[in-house]
Design a protein around this motif. Structure first.
Motif, PDB file in Angstrom:
ATOM      1  N   SER A  70       0.829  -1.200   0.000  1.00 38.65           N
ATOM      2  CA  SER A  70       0.000   0.000   0.000  1.00 38.65           C
ATOM      3  C   SER A  70       0.868   1.257   0.000  1.00 38.65           C
ATOM      4  O   SER A  70       0.610   2.214  -0.729  1.00 38.65           O
ATOM      5  CB  SER A  70      -0.909  -0.045   1.238  1.00 38.65           C
ATOM      6  N   ARG A  71       1.943   1.227   0.805  1.00 38.56           N
ATOM      7  CA  ARG A  71       2.832   2.393   0.832  1.00 38.56           C
ATOM      8  C   ARG A  71       3.499   2.617  -0.509  1.00 38.56           C
ATOM      9  O   ARG A  71       3.616   3.742  -0.982  1.00 38.56           O
ATOM     10  CB  ARG A  71       3.931   2.185   1.878  1.00 38.56           C
ATOM     11  N   TYR A 102       1.204   4.221  -2.952  1.00 42.53           N
ATOM     12  CA  TYR A 102       0.941   5.621  -2.639  1.00 42.53           C
ATOM     13  C   TYR A 102       2.162   6.485  -2.918  1.00 42.53           C
ATOM     14  O   TYR A 102       2.055   7.528  -3.573  1.00 42.53           O
ATOM     15  CB  TYR A 102       0.499   5.723  -1.177  1.00 42.53           C
ATOM     16  N   ARG A 128       2.940   7.615  -6.390  1.00 42.61           N
ATOM     17  CA  ARG A 128       2.123   8.678  -6.968  1.00 42.61           C
ATOM     18  C   ARG A 128       2.658  10.063  -6.601  1.00 42.61           C
ATOM     19  O   ARG A 128       2.215  11.065  -7.156  1.00 42.61           O
ATOM     20  CB  ARG A 128       0.685   8.580  -6.421  1.00 42.61           C
ATOM     21  N   LEU A 129       3.575  10.103  -5.633  1.00 42.50           N
ATOM     22  CA  LEU A 129       3.974  11.418  -5.125  1.00 42.50           C
ATOM     23  C   LEU A 129       5.154  12.024  -5.848  1.00 42.50           C
ATOM     24  O   LEU A 129       5.449  13.189  -5.680  1.00 42.50           O
ATOM     25  CB  LEU A 129       4.318  11.313  -3.633  1.00 42.50           C
ATOM     26  N   THR A 130       5.906  11.210  -6.603  1.00 40.13           N
ATOM     27  CA  THR A 130       7.069  11.767  -7.295  1.00 40.13           C
ATOM     28  C   THR A 130       7.039  11.343  -8.745  1.00 40.13           C
ATOM     29  O   THR A 130       6.283  10.453  -9.112  1.00 40.13           O
ATOM     30  CB  THR A 130       8.385  11.234  -6.696  1.00 40.13           C
ATOM     31  N   PHE A 171       0.820  15.027   3.673  1.00 42.76           N
ATOM     32  CA  PHE A 171      -0.165  15.942   3.110  1.00 42.76           C
ATOM     33  C   PHE A 171      -0.514  15.647   1.657  1.00 42.76           C
ATOM     34  O   PHE A 171      -1.212  16.419   1.027  1.00 42.76           O
ATOM     35  CB  PHE A 171       0.342  17.393   3.233  1.00 42.76           C
ATOM     36  N   ALA A 172       0.011  14.554   1.129  1.00 40.70           N
ATOM     37  CA  ALA A 172      -0.258  14.171  -0.262  1.00 40.70           C
ATOM     38  C   ALA A 172       0.062  15.299  -1.219  1.00 40.70           C
ATOM     39  O   ALA A 172      -0.751  15.685  -2.052  1.00 40.70           O
ATOM     40  CB  ALA A 172      -1.712  13.711  -0.439  1.00 40.70           C
ATOM     41  N   ASN A 173       1.278  15.869  -1.090  1.00 41.68           N
ATOM     42  CA  ASN A 173       1.738  16.861  -2.057  1.00 41.68           C
ATOM     43  C   ASN A 173       2.622  16.186  -3.065  1.00 41.68           C
ATOM     44  O   ASN A 173       3.541  15.471  -2.706  1.00 41.68           O
ATOM     45  CB  ASN A 173       2.623  17.924  -1.373  1.00 41.68           C
ATOM     46  N   TYR A 174       2.404  16.477  -4.301  1.00 44.62           N
ATOM     47  CA  TYR A 174       3.276  15.942  -5.333  1.00 44.62           C
ATOM     48  C   TYR A 174       4.612  16.689  -5.290  1.00 44.62           C
ATOM     49  O   TYR A 174       4.635  17.903  -5.215  1.00 44.62           O
ATOM     50  CB  TYR A 174       2.609  16.128  -6.694  1.00 44.62           C
ATOM     51  N   ASN A 218      -3.852   6.009   2.822  1.00 44.84           N
ATOM     52  CA  ASN A 218      -3.121   5.989   1.552  1.00 44.84           C
ATOM     53  C   ASN A 218      -4.071   5.948   0.372  1.00 44.84           C
ATOM     54  O   ASN A 218      -3.903   6.660  -0.616  1.00 44.84           O
ATOM     55  CB  ASN A 218      -2.182   4.778   1.491  1.00 44.84           C
ATOM     56  N   LYS A 266      -5.823   9.300  -0.020  1.00 47.49           N
ATOM     57  CA  LYS A 266      -4.919  10.347  -0.496  1.00 47.49           C
ATOM     58  C   LYS A 266      -4.596  10.147  -1.977  1.00 47.49           C
ATOM     59  O   LYS A 266      -4.507  11.104  -2.744  1.00 47.49           O
ATOM     60  CB  LYS A 266      -3.645  10.384   0.350  1.00 47.49           C
ATOM     61  N   GLN A 267      -4.431   8.887  -2.390  1.00 46.39           N
ATOM     62  CA  GLN A 267      -4.219   8.636  -3.821  1.00 46.39           C
ATOM     63  C   GLN A 267      -5.418   9.109  -4.623  1.00 46.39           C
ATOM     64  O   GLN A 267      -5.270   9.686  -5.705  1.00 46.39           O
ATOM     65  CB  GLN A 267      -4.021   7.145  -4.075  1.00 46.39           C
ATOM     66  N   LEU A 307      -5.312  12.776  -4.918  1.00 46.11           N
ATOM     67  CA  LEU A 307      -4.333  13.196  -5.924  1.00 46.11           C
ATOM     68  C   LEU A 307      -4.932  13.096  -7.327  1.00 46.11           C
ATOM     69  O   LEU A 307      -4.764  13.989  -8.155  1.00 46.11           O
ATOM     70  CB  LEU A 307      -3.080  12.328  -5.855  1.00 46.11           C
ATOM     71  N   SER A 308      -5.628  11.982  -7.576  1.00 42.35           N
ATOM     72  CA  SER A 308      -6.238  11.823  -8.901  1.00 42.35           C
ATOM     73  C   SER A 308      -7.297  12.877  -9.125  1.00 42.35           C
ATOM     74  O   SER A 308      -7.385  13.448 -10.205  1.00 42.35           O
ATOM     75  CB  SER A 308      -6.882  10.451  -9.034  1.00 42.35           C
ATOM     76  N   LYS A 357      -5.969  16.228 -10.104  1.00 41.43           N
ATOM     77  CA  LYS A 357      -5.525  16.358 -11.495  1.00 41.43           C
ATOM     78  C   LYS A 357      -6.652  16.852 -12.384  1.00 41.43           C
ATOM     79  O   LYS A 357      -6.420  17.480 -13.412  1.00 41.43           O
ATOM     80  CB  LYS A 357      -5.040  15.006 -12.018  1.00 41.43           C
TER      81      LYS A 357
END
Lengths: 547, 315
Positions: A60-61, A64, A67-69, B28-31, B233, B236-237, B240-241, B244
């Motif tokens: 799961s990590r 996730y 998706r962040l980088t 914080f789910a920042n890209y 998780n 937050k994913q 993020l989607s 977008k």
């Protein structure tokens, strides 16, 4: 519960399709269900969970964090100690089966001994022939000291080159070579300079090869001719086992001296070391340079090993035959012996820079070492073996050179030149080396071509015309040197000091200092030491011109 | 909360390279859009639009280890940086070779806090613990904790050991957020009552920006101990989607024959997740229940709200 197992495709539709007999996929309704994979139970029909909770939360990590980088950014990539062992990893297919991954990369990597041998083999070049001359130029004691010191210095710089991609953060540098590291730190300029200096070493080696090949071909041909015609060499007589070619040059400008026989004179006219043989070689080697791929020639690298082994054997034998002739005159040369400490020592350092040069490909060579943590140890062992080999050959030839009749100053930059062409053992050595160099020369040409063409045209074989032009230049350089300046000692030391300046001394030290500075960890002793290294490299190059 | 109330800050500080940007990105789910070359310390102050627990703004600062330009800027802006701070979270890299220097920078931050925001809460995170061998982790952490507690007097600091590769980071931040919620015990009691009334299997309360679980109620033992982090998780994913598409996530319902789960906005700071294992209860019923509960919980927050902000203004 049963609802989950109901087929998505209803039986009505199925009966429709069953009417269309021409449909090739006549599957029954059960098989048309979407597959159902019990996520925790994919290996056997076991009711126990096969996916541990640690694995599932790590999964799961990973999902996730990915998706962040950006996909090429390694900032949030899992480090090795977080990923489970290969034995614990299952690969599963959507069809519901799973299997374990076998072995992994470790199987295809080389054990330490193979890596050490590969490094030794790659470093052992024709500079071994010039080591006795280099020791003579520097003086025996000073020469031995310098050899050890240069070995250690170049080892340290090689260690720096090897470590340089590792200290680059956030980028995957696993397939980078040293020019890529230079490009990262210094931009296009850095990449270009590392490329140019690497080419200097390659081209220097190719020119030396041409000169040596002319030399060996000449001697081989002369041996065969003399053997056929039962001529004992008038120049040297049959008793001397060592000759002093430059004394002979002083007395007669041309080695093809007068002889009784007109056919001999004809032979010497058409078979001349500097006038004709370099051109004969063109016919043999220029076609070989135009091959698209050099993998055929790469098979012959074992010849280099055999040649070096034979040289060691030969040197030992000669030393036993000739005995030791050493006298220690510390600062002043006399007629037969040279001083122990001479001011011509930069010539030795120049030769040794090329002799210990492997910095342009060490990263690639070490990549396939099975136990990467042993890289430094293996590199040090390889350097030690190379140093010992050079030391052995250099010291034995120098020590056994018969000094009472001859002066130590006679030792030629190619020590095989000190033996007459009638010597059988040396003839074998020359023939071997000739064969080996003929097979390595196209390989060097290929490397040079790939680098130049790759940089200029982004294509390693842009067209036949480009390639033949480049090859003509390279061959012409070799031929000109062989005709007008066949002194391999000078060629080796100049090209060694030049390419060593950039790739051995300056660039690795600079890269290391800059990476430390960026991490904020550059300390004064380290900065001073590395700056001294850079100065040493510059002094090495300047010394070649002034000494 | 009145809109004229000053934005209070959460300072996330630590040496350059200690993992703050990664931490912020994960929580914080920042890209993270990175340059291929890291051009120096993260200069990240007013760029943070992350609002956290209503009126808190997250500020990230590299403290120490940067070049002299940054050092000077930092020193000259010190008072500005450390004013109005609600929380200081200081990150230590457990692998750092310069412990003395790290402690020195930490102490100077504490001094600035004492001068400018003496009521701030201080948290210390000993980060990158995955790089320490498992059998040594407790030892090393306890040692550091001792040192930090001693150095922090008269302020009291709470220490956590964290790593982005296990559940410690999530738990540490959950604890931090738990301590920042003003009336959390009351929220928990009310949550339990709510869950029992609607006969839910489990009810979770999430912080809105980070989806950290603030509090939860469960009526029976659950198998998966990591389920909170997993839900976090996943959502937050999804956020993020959504971002977008310039959409924002509001609510979600997941159901199958075994259960029904509802995730919805709850109060201004929180989200709620309700899990019902009786599939015969229609969704509409649960959604009405959640809506009514929302009103009740908002009143709870508002009742304490003005008191809370008044308390802050009086400092």
């Amino acid at each position: 519960m049963d609802e989950d197992w109901k087929p998505l495709v209803s039986s009505d539709q199925n009966s429709e399709s069953s009417d269309r007999r021409d449909s090739t996929d006549f599957l029954d309704c059960k098989a048309k269900r979407p597959f159902h994979v019990e996520p925790k139970n994919i290996v056997k029909d076991d009711l126990r969970e096969r996916v541990s909770s640690e694995a599932s939360i790590l999964n799961s990590r990973l999902h996730y964090y990915s998706r962040l980088t950006g996909s090429s950014d390694r900032l949030l990539s899992p480090p090795d100690h977080v990923i489970p062992q290969p034995e614990e990893i299952y690969i599963y297919s959507p069809l519901g089966t799973a299997f374990k991954v076998k072995g992994g990369e470790g199987a295809s990597k080389n054990p330490s001994i193979v890596t050490i041998f590969a490094i030794w083999n790659t470093m052992m070049g024709t500079s071994i022939l010039s080591i006795p001359w280099g020791i003579k130029q520097a003086g025996f004691t000073l020469g031995v000291l310098i050899l050890s010191a240069m070995g250690l210095l170049t080892l340290y710089c090689c260690y720096r080159v090897l470590k340089s991609p590792k200290s680059i953060p956030y980028i995957d540098t696993s397939d980078w070579e040293f020019p890529d590291v230079c490009r990262y730190y210094f931009g296009k300029c850095g990449q270009l300079s590392s490329l140019v200096f690497s080419l200097v070493s390659l081209l220097g080696a190719m020119v030396v090869y041409w000169v040596l090949m002319s030399n060996f071909l000449y001697n081989t041909g002369k041996f065969i001719y003399n053997y056929e015609h039962n001529i004992s060499d008038p120049d040297f007589g049959s008793n001397t086992s060592v000759i002093c070619p430059y004394q002979l040059h002083n007395s007669s400008m041309d080695i093809s001296i007068t002889s009784n026989n007109t056919s001999d004179a004809l032979f010497h006219f058409w078979w001349s070391k500097t006038n004709t043989i370099p051109f004969y070689l063109i016919i043999l080697l220029l076609p070989l340079l135009n091959f698209r791929s050099a993998s055929f020639f790469a098979r012959f690298t074992f010849l280099g090993t055999i040649s070096v082994m034979y040289l060691i054997f030969l040197v030992t034998l000669k030393a036993i035959q000739l005995g030791f002739h050493l006298e220690f005159h510390w600062f002043h040369s006399n007629d037969f012996f040279v001083a122990e400490f001479r001011t011509l020592f930069p010539q030795l350092t120049g030769v040794l820079t090329l002799a210990f040069f492997i910095h342009n490909c060490i990263i690639t060579l070490m990549k396939n070492n099975r136990h990467q943590e042993n890289n430094i140890r293996d590199l040090s062992v390889a350097y030690l073996l190379v140093g010992l080999t050079y030391l052995y050959v250099g010291v034995l030839i120098f020590a056994s050179f018969p000094s009472p009749p001859f002066s130590k100053d006679c030792i030629e930059p190619n020590f095989l030149d000190n033996f007459p062409s009638s010597d059988v053992l040396v003839f074998i050595a020359r023939a071997f080396l000739l064969f080996q160099m003929t097979s390595v020369y196209p390989l060097l040409g290929y490397l040079a071509r790939v680098q130049i063409m790759g940089y200029l045209f982004n294509n390693s074989y842009p067209s036949f015309f480009h390639v033949i032009t480049l090859n003509i230049f390279i061959v012409a350089a070799g031929v000109l040197m062989a005709k007008f300046y066949p002194d391999i000692g000078s060629i080796i030391r100049y090209s060694g000091a030049t390419c060593g300046l950039a790739l051995v001394f300056v660039l690795p030290a600079l890269v290391h200092m800059i990476s430390l500075k960026r991490q904020g960890e550059l300390k004064w002793p380290s900065a001073i030491f590395h700056s001294l290294l850079i100065l040493l490299g510059i002094a090495n190059l300047l010394g070649q011109f002034f000494m | 909360m009145s809109s004229t109330a000053m934005k209070k800050k959460v300072l996330l500080m630590g040496k350059s390279g200690s993992g703050k940007t990664s931490m912020r990105s994960i929580i914080f789910a920042n890209y993270i859009a990175r340059d291929t070359r890291r051009l120096g310390a993260t200069i990240d102050v007013e760029h943070s639009h992350v609002r956290f627990l209503g009126n808190l703004v997250l500020n990230l600062w590299d403290c120490g280890g940067q070049d002299t330009f940054m050092e000077n800027y930092f020193t000259s802006q010190r008072d500005n940086i450390f004013r109005n701070v609600e929380v200081l979270i200081y990150v230590f890299d457990v692998e750092s070779r310069e412990l003395e220097k790290d402690m020195h920078y930490y102490q100077s931050c504490l001094e600035a806090i004492l001068q400018n925001s003496p009521d701030a809460k201080v948290f210390c995170l000993v980060h990158k613990m995955d790089l320490v061998q498992e059998d040594q982790r407790d030892l090393i952490f306890n040692e550091r904790q001792e040192d930090l507690r001693r150095l922090s007097r008269p302020l009291s600091c709470t220490c956590f050991r964290t790593s982005i590769w296990d559940e410690t980071l999530y738990k540490a931040w959950s604890s931090i957020v738990y301590q920042l919620i003003p009336n959390v015990q009351q929220l928990e009691t009310n949550l339990r009552n709510f869950a029992q009334i609607i006969e839910a299997d489990e009810v979770l309360l999430f912080e809105r920006a980070t989806f950290l679980v603030i509090s939860h109620y469960q009526c029976k033992e659950q198998r998966d101990a990591h389920r909170f982090e997993k839900i976090s998780n996943i959502i937050k994913q999804f956020k993020l989607s959504c971002s977008k598409l310039a959409a924002s996530f509001q609510s979600m319902e997941v159901r199958n024959s075994n259960f029904a789960a509802f995730i919805d906005v709850f109060t201004s700071n929180t989200y709620v997740m309700v899990i019902m294992s009786d599939p015969s209860i229609p969704s509409a019923a649960t959604l009405i229940n959640i809506r009514n509960a929302r009103k009740h919980f908002e009143k709870l927050e508002r009742v304490d709200g003005p008191k809370h902000s008044l308390h802050m203004r009086m400092r």
